[in-house]
Design a protein around this motif. Structure first.
Motif, PDB file in Angstrom:
ATOM      1  N   GLU A 280       0.826  -1.204   0.000  1.00  0.00           N
ATOM      2  CA  GLU A 280       0.000   0.000   0.000  1.00  0.00           C
ATOM      3  C   GLU A 280       0.861   1.256   0.000  1.00  0.00           C
ATOM      4  O   GLU A 280       0.563   2.234  -0.702  1.00  0.00           O
ATOM      5  N   THR A 281       1.953   1.244   0.784  1.00  0.00           N
ATOM      6  CA  THR A 281       2.858   2.398   0.804  1.00  0.00           C
ATOM      7  C   THR A 281       3.446   2.650  -0.577  1.00  0.00           C
ATOM      8  O   THR A 281       3.527   3.797  -1.038  1.00  0.00           O
ATOM      9  N   ALA A 282       3.860   1.582  -1.259  1.00  0.00           N
ATOM     10  CA  ALA A 282       4.436   1.718  -2.597  1.00  0.00           C
ATOM     11  C   ALA A 282       3.398   2.233  -3.587  1.00  0.00           C
ATOM     12  O   ALA A 282       3.710   3.050  -4.471  1.00  0.00           O
ATOM     13  N   ARG A 283       2.167   1.768  -3.471  1.00  0.00           N
ATOM     14  CA  ARG A 283       1.113   2.237  -4.374  1.00  0.00           C
ATOM     15  C   ARG A 283       0.778   3.700  -4.141  1.00  0.00           C
ATOM     16  O   ARG A 283       0.557   4.459  -5.098  1.00  0.00           O
ATOM     17  N   VAL A 284       0.744   4.103  -2.876  1.00  0.00           N
ATOM     18  CA  VAL A 284       0.517   5.524  -2.587  1.00  0.00           C
ATOM     19  C   VAL A 284       1.643   6.363  -3.183  1.00  0.00           C
ATOM     20  O   VAL A 284       1.406   7.422  -3.778  1.00  0.00           O
ATOM     21  N   GLN A 285       2.865   5.883  -3.053  1.00  0.00           N
ATOM     22  CA  GLN A 285       3.998   6.622  -3.598  1.00  0.00           C
ATOM     23  C   GLN A 285       3.895   6.741  -5.118  1.00  0.00           C
ATOM     24  O   GLN A 285       4.112   7.820  -5.684  1.00  0.00           O
ATOM     25  N   ARG A 288       1.205   9.202  -5.950  1.00  0.00           N
ATOM     26  CA  ARG A 288       1.650  10.580  -5.706  1.00  0.00           C
ATOM     27  C   ARG A 288       2.422  11.121  -6.889  1.00  0.00           C
ATOM     28  O   ARG A 288       2.206  12.258  -7.333  1.00  0.00           O
ATOM     29  N   VAL A 289       3.351  10.319  -7.408  1.00  0.00           N
ATOM     30  CA  VAL A 289       4.160  10.767  -8.542  1.00  0.00           C
ATOM     31  C   VAL A 289       3.264  11.056  -9.738  1.00  0.00           C
ATOM     32  O   VAL A 289       3.420  12.091 -10.423  1.00  0.00           O
ATOM     33  N   ALA A 290       2.303  10.178 -10.012  1.00  0.00           N
ATOM     34  CA  ALA A 290       1.399  10.387 -11.141  1.00  0.00           C
ATOM     35  C   ALA A 290       0.541  11.637 -10.948  1.00  0.00           C
ATOM     36  O   ALA A 290       0.314  12.405 -11.891  1.00  0.00           O
ATOM     37  N   LEU A 291       0.069  11.861  -9.732  1.00  0.00           N
ATOM     38  CA  LEU A 291      -0.748  13.041  -9.452  1.00  0.00           C
ATOM     39  C   LEU A 291       0.059  14.322  -9.602  1.00  0.00           C
ATOM     40  O   LEU A 291      -0.459  15.357 -10.043  1.00  0.00           O
ATOM     41  N   ARG A 319      -5.195   7.616   5.006  1.00  0.00           N
ATOM     42  CA  ARG A 319      -4.431   6.899   6.034  1.00  0.00           C
ATOM     43  C   ARG A 319      -2.977   7.344   6.055  1.00  0.00           C
ATOM     44  O   ARG A 319      -2.391   7.523   7.124  1.00  0.00           O
ATOM     45  N   HIS A 320      -2.367   7.505   4.893  1.00  0.00           N
ATOM     46  CA  HIS A 320      -0.936   7.781   4.816  1.00  0.00           C
ATOM     47  C   HIS A 320      -0.608   9.272   4.903  1.00  0.00           C
ATOM     48  O   HIS A 320       0.411   9.645   5.491  1.00  0.00           O
ATOM     49  N   LEU A 321      -1.429  10.110   4.272  1.00  0.00           N
ATOM     50  CA  LEU A 321      -1.068  11.511   4.122  1.00  0.00           C
ATOM     51  C   LEU A 321      -2.033  12.484   4.780  1.00  0.00           C
ATOM     52  O   LEU A 321      -1.734  13.669   4.900  1.00  0.00           O
ATOM     53  N   GLY A 322      -3.197  11.986   5.181  1.00  0.00           N
ATOM     54  CA  GLY A 322      -4.155  12.865   5.832  1.00  0.00           C
ATOM     55  C   GLY A 322      -4.925  13.752   4.870  1.00  0.00           C
ATOM     56  O   GLY A 322      -5.628  14.664   5.304  1.00  0.00           O
ATOM     57  N   VAL A 323      -4.817  13.510   3.572  1.00  0.00           N
ATOM     58  CA  VAL A 323      -5.563  14.269   2.566  1.00  0.00           C
ATOM     59  C   VAL A 323      -6.065  13.301   1.504  1.00  0.00           C
ATOM     60  O   VAL A 323      -5.535  12.199   1.354  1.00  0.00           O
ATOM     61  N   SER A 324      -7.068  13.709   0.750  1.00  0.00           N
ATOM     62  CA  SER A 324      -7.535  12.887  -0.358  1.00  0.00           C
ATOM     63  C   SER A 324      -6.571  13.016  -1.532  1.00  0.00           C
ATOM     64  O   SER A 324      -5.750  13.935  -1.595  1.00  0.00           O
ATOM     65  N   ALA A 325      -6.690  12.100  -2.499  1.00  0.00           N
ATOM     66  CA  ALA A 325      -5.837  12.165  -3.687  1.00  0.00           C
ATOM     67  C   ALA A 325      -6.082  13.456  -4.462  1.00  0.00           C
ATOM     68  O   ALA A 325      -5.147  14.088  -4.966  1.00  0.00           O
ATOM     69  N   THR A 326      -7.332  13.875  -4.542  1.00  0.00           N
ATOM     70  CA  THR A 326      -7.658  15.110  -5.266  1.00  0.00           C
ATOM     71  C   THR A 326      -7.039  16.319  -4.581  1.00  0.00           C
ATOM     72  O   THR A 326      -6.451  17.199  -5.232  1.00  0.00           O
ATOM     73  N   ASP A 327      -7.141  16.374  -3.253  1.00  0.00           N
ATOM     74  CA  ASP A 327      -6.533  17.493  -2.514  1.00  0.00           C
ATOM     75  C   ASP A 327      -5.016  17.452  -2.631  1.00  0.00           C
ATOM     76  O   ASP A 327      -4.359  18.491  -2.707  1.00  0.00           O
ATOM     77  N   TYR A 328      -4.458  16.240  -2.631  1.00  0.00           N
ATOM     78  CA  TYR A 328      -3.004  16.130  -2.782  1.00  0.00           C
ATOM     79  C   TYR A 328      -2.555  16.721  -4.108  1.00  0.00           C
ATOM     80  O   TYR A 328      -1.581  17.482  -4.161  1.00  0.00           O
ATOM     81  N   ARG A 329      -3.256  16.384  -5.189  1.00  0.00           N
ATOM     82  CA  ARG A 329      -2.889  16.934  -6.499  1.00  0.00           C
ATOM     83  C   ARG A 329      -2.987  18.457  -6.482  1.00  0.00           C
ATOM     84  O   ARG A 329      -2.129  19.148  -7.014  1.00  0.00           O
ATOM     85  N   ALA A 330      -4.015  18.997  -5.870  1.00  0.00           N
ATOM     86  CA  ALA A 330      -4.194  20.455  -5.834  1.00  0.00           C
ATOM     87  C   ALA A 330      -3.050  21.143  -5.104  1.00  0.00           C
ATOM     88  O   ALA A 330      -2.646  22.247  -5.450  1.00  0.00           O
TER      89      ALA A 330
END
Length: 346
Positions: A280-285, A288-291, A319-330
């Protein structure tokens, strides 16, 4: 230096003593100090908010891991003779920490200074020095992610929070690695001068008031680098390179040529994570790069990185970053990608 309020503003000049030593990380020293002293630009005219004294084994130049030197104001021996109160005692970290732990004069000074400090702070591996003196016994604490297991093993009375950017437990504050010392210092500014001033300091330093996520967001490739078992090391590389594959324990164990039980045990011994947690950590990483670097849609990225759908990826990001994927991209997408997402491709 006495700490007296200014008659007109009522503001104290807070005495900060920063402890450093040869081969400390320069950012562990100058990062927090830049944040603290930068508060003066946003306060009403009056005395300096913080007066800094840099203390080291000897007065004068002190080497750092960057090859640059810092100029220490006082030696430990000279500073030991000072009985004045300290507002904030800060102990820096870095590659020189191992040698610093054997420096009796440094340890004696930190012990003595801690007894006259309003609050005690460590940056990065400076937590090891506080722990060596027993100052962290029974307390929650953080340090650089690489050193967390060492801190746990060497000082079992310390309650190590492996994911925290920084931790406050009473009058003792500890931070994770390097730049997290600036996050901690910003929290000190907020405590001393309020949220509005801290927000201006954060903007000036191009920082978040509250960094999203913890240390775990940086760990996937770094965990892979420390594995020594060849079968596990090859598995980690495969996971990082193929996050979209079905990475079940059964499939990974077969690839490693091990039984599932042996594989799971050896994997945990090498990484201090279960296979599922690492996947899961690797997939989140990877996500993140793709976003950050592409304009690919969130749903498609979720499929490409093995989450199967955007909702599962959203929950993993929370779980990992405390933000959604959409918010992370923003927050984190690059300027070129941001322009493409906003305006569309030519």
């Amino acid at each position: 230096m006495a700490q007296e309020p200014n008659n007109q503003t009522g503001r104290l000049t807070r005495r900060v003593v920063m402890v450093t030593y040869p081969e400390a990380h320069i950012l562990d020293v100058v990062g927090p100090l830049e944040v603290l002293t930068g508060a003066k630009f946003f306060l009403p005219e009056g005395p300096e908010p913080y007066a800094v004294t840099l203390v080291a084994p000897h007065e004068g130049p002190v080497s750092t891991t960057s090859g640059l030197s810092l100029m220490a104001h006082r030696s430990f021996a000279a500073a030991m003779a000072d009985a004045d109160p300290i507002d904030t005692l800060i102990v820096s970290g870095g590659h020189g920490t191992t040698a610093a732990l054997e420096d009796a004069e440094l340890l004696a000074f930190v012990r003595q200074a801690a007894g006259r400090a309003r609050r005690i702070v460590s940056i990065c591996t400076g937590a090891m020095i506080l722990a060596e003196l027993g100052l962290l016994d029974g307390r929650r604490a953080s340090t650089h992610w690489w050193w967390c297991p060492i801190l746990e093993r060497r000082y079992p009375k310390v309650l190590v929070d492996r994911d925290a950017i920084f931790v406050r437990d009473g009058d003792i504050w500890t931070s994770a690695g390097v730049t997290s010392g600036m996050d901690l210092a910003l929290a000190l500014v907020e405590m001393d001068f309020g949220h509005a001033i801290a927000l201006q300091v954060a903007r000036y330093n191009v920082m978040y008031m509250m960094r999203p996520g913890g240390q775990s967001q940086f760990s996937a490739h770094l965990v892979a680098q420390r594995a020594e078992d060849p079968a596990i090391n090859a598995t980690l590389d495969f996971i990082l390179g193929n996050p979209g594959d079905p990475l079940t324990v059964t499939a990974l164990a077969a690839r490693a040529g091990l039984s599932e039980r042996t594989f799971a045990r050896r994997f945990k011994d090498e990484t201090e994570m279960t296979p599922a947690a690492y996947v899961e950590t690797a997939r989140v990483q990877a996500a993140r790069v793709a976003l950050e670097t592409t304009t690919t849609g969130v749903e498609q990225i979720a499929l490409q990185t093995g989450f199967q759908n955007a909702e599962r990826m959203r929950r993993a990001f929370q779980r990992h970053l405390g933000v959604s994927a959409t918010d992370y991209r923003a927050r984190f997408r690059g300027s070129e990608a941001a322009a493409l997402i906003r305006d569309g491709p030519d």
